[in-house]
Design a protein around this motif. Structure first.
Motif, PDB file in Angstrom:
ATOM      1  N   ALA A 102     -39.488 -17.358  11.971  1.00 40.19           N
ATOM      2  CA  ALA A 102     -39.860 -18.911  12.490  1.00 40.19           C
ATOM      3  C   ALA A 102     -39.634 -19.075  13.972  1.00 40.19           C
ATOM      4  O   ALA A 102     -38.609 -18.412  14.499  1.00 40.19           O
ATOM      5  CB  ALA A 102     -38.986 -19.819  11.517  1.00 40.19           C
ATOM      6  N   THR A 104     -37.865 -19.868  17.233  1.00 37.04           N
ATOM      7  CA  THR A 104     -36.615 -20.558  17.574  1.00 37.04           C
ATOM      8  C   THR A 104     -36.646 -20.099  19.213  1.00 37.04           C
ATOM      9  O   THR A 104     -37.426 -19.103  19.592  1.00 37.04           O
ATOM     10  CB  THR A 104     -35.549 -19.809  16.913  1.00 37.04           C
ATOM     11  OG1 THR A 104     -35.866 -18.348  17.260  1.00 37.04           O
ATOM     12  CG2 THR A 104     -35.583 -19.921  15.561  1.00 37.04           C
ATOM     13  N   GLY A 123     -40.567 -25.524   6.146  1.00 35.40           N
ATOM     14  CA  GLY A 123     -39.250 -25.717   6.244  1.00 35.40           C
ATOM     15  C   GLY A 123     -38.552 -25.516   4.690  1.00 35.40           C
ATOM     16  O   GLY A 123     -39.248 -25.124   3.863  1.00 35.40           O
ATOM     17  N   GLN A 124     -37.215 -25.625   4.821  1.00 33.11           N
ATOM     18  CA  GLN A 124     -36.421 -25.459   3.680  1.00 33.11           C
ATOM     19  C   GLN A 124     -36.794 -26.504   2.499  1.00 33.11           C
ATOM     20  O   GLN A 124     -36.866 -27.851   2.910  1.00 33.11           O
ATOM     21  CB  GLN A 124     -35.080 -25.242   3.794  1.00 33.11           C
ATOM     22  CG  GLN A 124     -34.035 -24.749   2.630  1.00 33.11           C
ATOM     23  CD  GLN A 124     -32.647 -24.789   3.080  1.00 33.11           C
ATOM     24  OE1 GLN A 124     -32.365 -24.254   4.096  1.00 33.11           O
ATOM     25  NE2 GLN A 124     -32.005 -24.718   1.874  1.00 33.11           N
ATOM     26  N   SER A 194     -37.612 -21.525   1.984  1.00 29.88           N
ATOM     27  CA  SER A 194     -38.738 -22.028   2.539  1.00 29.88           C
ATOM     28  C   SER A 194     -39.873 -22.285   1.784  1.00 29.88           C
ATOM     29  O   SER A 194     -40.018 -21.682   0.586  1.00 29.88           O
ATOM     30  CB  SER A 194     -39.151 -20.971   3.802  1.00 29.88           C
ATOM     31  OG  SER A 194     -39.793 -19.873   3.264  1.00 29.88           O
ATOM     32  N   SER A 219     -35.463 -28.639   6.444  1.00 36.08           N
ATOM     33  CA  SER A 219     -35.293 -28.021   7.754  1.00 36.08           C
ATOM     34  C   SER A 219     -36.611 -27.869   8.504  1.00 36.08           C
ATOM     35  O   SER A 219     -37.720 -28.257   7.637  1.00 36.08           O
ATOM     36  CB  SER A 219     -34.530 -26.841   7.669  1.00 36.08           C
ATOM     37  OG  SER A 219     -35.649 -25.757   7.093  1.00 36.08           O
ATOM     38  N   LYS A 220     -36.663 -27.486   9.628  1.00 36.41           N
ATOM     39  CA  LYS A 220     -38.124 -27.557  10.190  1.00 36.41           C
ATOM     40  C   LYS A 220     -38.351 -25.938  10.692  1.00 36.41           C
ATOM     41  O   LYS A 220     -37.442 -25.268  11.376  1.00 36.41           O
ATOM     42  CB  LYS A 220     -38.299 -28.490  11.290  1.00 36.41           C
ATOM     43  CG  LYS A 220     -37.470 -28.488  12.470  1.00 36.41           C
ATOM     44  CD  LYS A 220     -37.851 -29.148  13.556  1.00 36.41           C
ATOM     45  CE  LYS A 220     -36.917 -29.192  14.765  1.00 36.41           C
ATOM     46  NZ  LYS A 220     -37.072 -30.028  15.878  1.00 36.41           N
ATOM     47  N   GLU A 221     -39.513 -25.478  10.329  1.00 35.29           N
ATOM     48  CA  GLU A 221     -39.932 -24.156  10.718  1.00 35.29           C
ATOM     49  C   GLU A 221     -41.298 -24.016  11.452  1.00 35.29           C
ATOM     50  O   GLU A 221     -42.331 -24.644  10.544  1.00 35.29           O
ATOM     51  CB  GLU A 221     -39.734 -23.146   9.637  1.00 35.29           C
ATOM     52  CG  GLU A 221     -38.312 -23.005   9.182  1.00 35.29           C
ATOM     53  CD  GLU A 221     -38.230 -21.892   8.019  1.00 35.29           C
ATOM     54  OE1 GLU A 221     -39.278 -21.083   7.825  1.00 35.29           O
ATOM     55  OE2 GLU A 221     -37.071 -21.797   7.204  1.00 35.29           O
ATOM     56  N   ILE A 223     -44.443 -21.641  12.201  1.00 39.33           N
ATOM     57  CA  ILE A 223     -44.933 -20.192  11.953  1.00 39.33           C
ATOM     58  C   ILE A 223     -45.964 -20.037  12.572  1.00 39.33           C
ATOM     59  O   ILE A 223     -47.124 -20.839  12.582  1.00 39.33           O
ATOM     60  CB  ILE A 223     -45.029 -19.943  10.388  1.00 39.33           C
ATOM     61  CG1 ILE A 223     -43.709 -20.218   9.636  1.00 39.33           C
ATOM     62  CG2 ILE A 223     -45.173 -18.307  10.219  1.00 39.33           C
ATOM     63  CD1 ILE A 223     -42.680 -19.528  10.174  1.00 39.33           C
TER      64      ILE A 223
END
Length: 336
Positions: A102, A104, A123-124, A194, A219-221, A223
């Protein structure tokens, strides 16, 4: 020393292109695109019974090959074990990774690579059995949660349950593969990982319809494709190929109707298809590069449905991956 300083000055002034800024030329000379992703994952990148790669990541690679060559089959796909892989980009083993760890700040700034644009928001989240009779993560209370001890997953759980004033017991593992094993053995009530990992796990269950991925993400991801640093042309080619798929869904262009739109009157459609204007010329590509990408795999909505829709037996709600006008986060800048 003087010649070196002269070349360096010219590079800084933009009069000489950096040595790395030759990705497109190298791909054309080779005759095919080398494209990859990290960790094989159901729906994203997996091999069929004949050993052929298929999935969301693979189709994005095919779209990019179509943008470059007009032929989506001119690719070599490679999948690399590991959550985040940068060495293959640094060594030139791949031209682009369609899915890596992801996005970062550390990953974007430390490894000589550049994240292009999100192609999948995640996200999770939580995977639960239908028998638990919950439809929202906010209903979870006094549950055992299988989770991997890493990447902030435990902290995110603690913060979520604390803020929700509910309780849970963590069942911690080191490897994601252990989560599904434990869940099947009823060692936990819920799995937290995720969304993409949960979706892959759900597909492996005997009856996916008896299990639900709750809609919330704690959470935020982001991709998306990652390319080597130092080549702005290649960065923009990958970015505008992704944008083309999103823009196509916005204006209703699909892989099925695209060949019937040559007489379209909509300015947005005509610019997308390269009939008016020529975005491709700025990138060293044909005017039709977006048309070729869309024709190869369809628009973003078709791509998502193909790999995560009802026909997979474990449909995924688009959620964040819906268009911005439909309550999601997907957005493509105007083509003009």
């Amino acid at each position: 020393m003087k010649p070196f300083l002269l070349v360096l000055a010219l590079v800084l002034l933009g009069l000489v292109a950096p040595a790395q800024a030759q990705t497109l030329d190298a791909i054309r000379a080779r005759g095919f695109l080398v494209c990859g992703s990290s960790n094989p994952l159901a729906g994203f990148a997996q091999q069929d019974v004949e050993g052929r790669w298929q999935g969301f990541d693979v189709d994005l690679c095919r779209a990019l090959a179509a943008a470059i060559f007009g032929n989506p089959d001119l690719i070599e796909f490679r999948s690399f074990r590991g959550e985040a892989r940068f060495a293959p980009l640094q060594t030139g083993a791949v031209d682009v990774l369609m899915r890596n760890g992801a996005w970062t700040a550390g990953r974007d700034l430390r490894y000589g690579a550049r994240y292009v644009t999100p192609s999948f928001f995640d996200g999770q989240g939580f995977l639960v059995p239908q028998s638990l009779s919950v439809v929202s993560a906010y209903e979870l209370n006094d549950v055992r949660v299988c989770v991997v001890d890493g990447a902030g997953a435990l902290q995110a759980l603690d913060e979520f349950f604390f803020s929700n004033q509910t309780s849970y017991t963590d069942v911690v593992y080191e490897d994601v593969a252990d989560l599904l094993v434990a869940y099947r053995a009823n060692m936990c009530d819920v799995v937290s990982a995720s969304g993409r990992q949960l979706q892959a796990m759900r597909r492996e269950l005997a009856d996916p319809s008896q299990h639900r991925i709750l809609p919330e993400r704690i959470s935020k991801e982001a991709i998306g494709p990652v390319v080597p640093g130092g080549d702005d042309q290649w960065f923009e080619i990958v970015r505008w190929t992704i944008f083309a798929l999103i823009a196509a869904e916005e204006v209703g262009v699909t892989g099925l109707n695209i060949d019937s739109l040559s007489a379209a009157r909509s300015p947005d459609v005509r610019r997308l298809l390269g009939i008016d204007g020529d975005v491709g010329a700025s990138l060293g590509l044909r005017a039709s590069f977006m048309t070729d990408a869309i024709r190869a795999i369809g628009n973003y909505g078709e791509l998502f449905d193909r790999h995560f829709g009802p026909q997979t037996g474990a449909a995924m709600v688009r959620g964040q991956n819906a268009l911005w006008g439909n309550g999601g986060l997907l957005y493509a800048p105007p083509i003009r």
